[in-house]
Design a protein around this motif. Structure first.
Motif, mmCIF file in Angstrom:
data_model
loop_
_atom_site.group_PDB
_atom_site.id
_atom_site.type_symbol
_atom_site.label_atom_id
_atom_site.label_comp_id
_atom_site.label_asym_id
_atom_site.label_seq_id
_atom_site.Cartn_x
_atom_site.Cartn_y
_atom_site.Cartn_z
ATOM 1 N N TYR A 100 1.383 -1.005 -0.126
ATOM 2 C CA TYR A 100 0.162 0.412 -0.177
ATOM 3 C C TYR A 100 0.387 1.099 0.461
ATOM 4 O O TYR A 100 0.263 2.638 -0.891
ATOM 5 C CB TYR A 100 -1.457 -0.192 1.204
ATOM 6 C CG TYR A 100 -1.703 0.734 1.480
ATOM 7 C CD1 TYR A 100 -3.325 1.275 0.419
ATOM 8 C CD2 TYR A 100 -1.578 2.365 2.503
ATOM 9 C CE1 TYR A 100 -3.567 2.274 1.078
ATOM 10 C CE2 TYR A 100 -2.436 3.370 2.395
ATOM 11 C CZ TYR A 100 -3.459 3.586 1.599
ATOM 12 O OH TYR A 100 -4.018 4.596 1.681
ATOM 13 N N MET A 134 -5.176 -3.017 -6.006
ATOM 14 C CA MET A 134 -6.007 -0.985 -5.300
ATOM 15 C C MET A 134 -4.669 0.250 -7.238
ATOM 16 O O MET A 134 -5.428 0.618 -7.139
ATOM 17 C CB MET A 134 -3.735 -0.871 -4.587
ATOM 18 C CG MET A 134 -4.465 -1.440 -2.962
ATOM 19 S SD MET A 134 -3.330 -1.301 -1.681
ATOM 20 C CE MET A 134 -3.093 -3.002 -1.280
ATOM 21 N N MET A 154 -7.845 -1.355 0.631
ATOM 22 C CA MET A 154 -7.239 -1.383 1.402
ATOM 23 C C MET A 154 -7.213 -1.231 2.965
ATOM 24 O O MET A 154 -7.177 -2.186 4.171
ATOM 25 C CB MET A 154 -5.932 -0.332 2.417
ATOM 26 C CG MET A 154 -4.604 -1.116 2.804
ATOM 27 S SD MET A 154 -3.705 -2.094 2.759
ATOM 28 C CE MET A 154 -3.396 -2.624 4.163
#
Length: 185
Positions: A100, A134, A154
């Motif tokens: 992330y 993502m 996330m």
């Protein structure tokens, strides 16, 4: 090198109709990306998608047909792993946090070599999929209210990590609502 920004540039540079293998996971599973020529009309908010940015994530396993795994399948796998062995999954969830924040999944290949009896995919495959899901949100959902867009995915991964939520309710919510703000930050 397949860190977040490098991979984002690579995907955006692909031509419509082009396919690329991004990762090869355990057992020879190929994690591919396809830049379709057209955005499917059945896609939620399809009119807001830019066909030049849209891409599909595909898995190709030995002896099987290629398919597009979805977010729910991925989240179920994370939940199965967490339920089976919370200690082992700490490494996976920590690696996903690093992804992330821009890390390269290849850095974690050896750290994620453990097997779970009930797994759908290997932990390394899940890590690579987390990065691609993502990226998909950051590239294609820039019209949403969640900033950065990858915080949506996330947030739900963090909710799974806590074990506080039943997976069916969590999946139902993920299709309709953003995760609570405390999980997006």
């Amino acid at each position: 090198m397949t860190n977040y920004e490098t991979l984002k540039k690579r995907i955006l540079a692909m031509k419509l109709g082009q396919r690329a293998t991004i990762y090869v996971s355990g057992g020879g599973t190929k994690i591919n990306v396809l830049k379709p020529a057209n955005v499917p009309s059945n896609l939620k908010n399809s009119k807001k998608y830019n066909p030049k940015k849209n891409f599909r994530i595909l898995l190709l396993k030995k002896g099987k047909s290629e398919f597009a795994p979805n977010h729910m399948r991925f989240m179920i796998d994370l939940d199965l792993k967490r339920r089976e062995n919370p200690q082992k999954t700490k490494v996976l969830f920590s690696a996903i946090e690093d992804i992330y924040n821009g890390a390269d999944p290849l850095k974690y290949r050896t750290k994620l070599s453990h097997h779970f009896d009930g797994e759908i995919e290997t932990s390394f495959t899940d890590l690579c999929l987390s990065q691609l899901f993502m990226l998909e949100q950051d590239i294609n959902y820039n019209f949403g209210k969640i900033k950065p867009p990858k915080a949506y995915m996330m947030g739900y991964i963090r909710m799974i990590r806590t074990g506080e939520y039943e997976i069916d309710k969590l999946l139902w919510s993920s299709l309709r609502n953003p995760p609570s703000k405390k999980f997006r930050i």
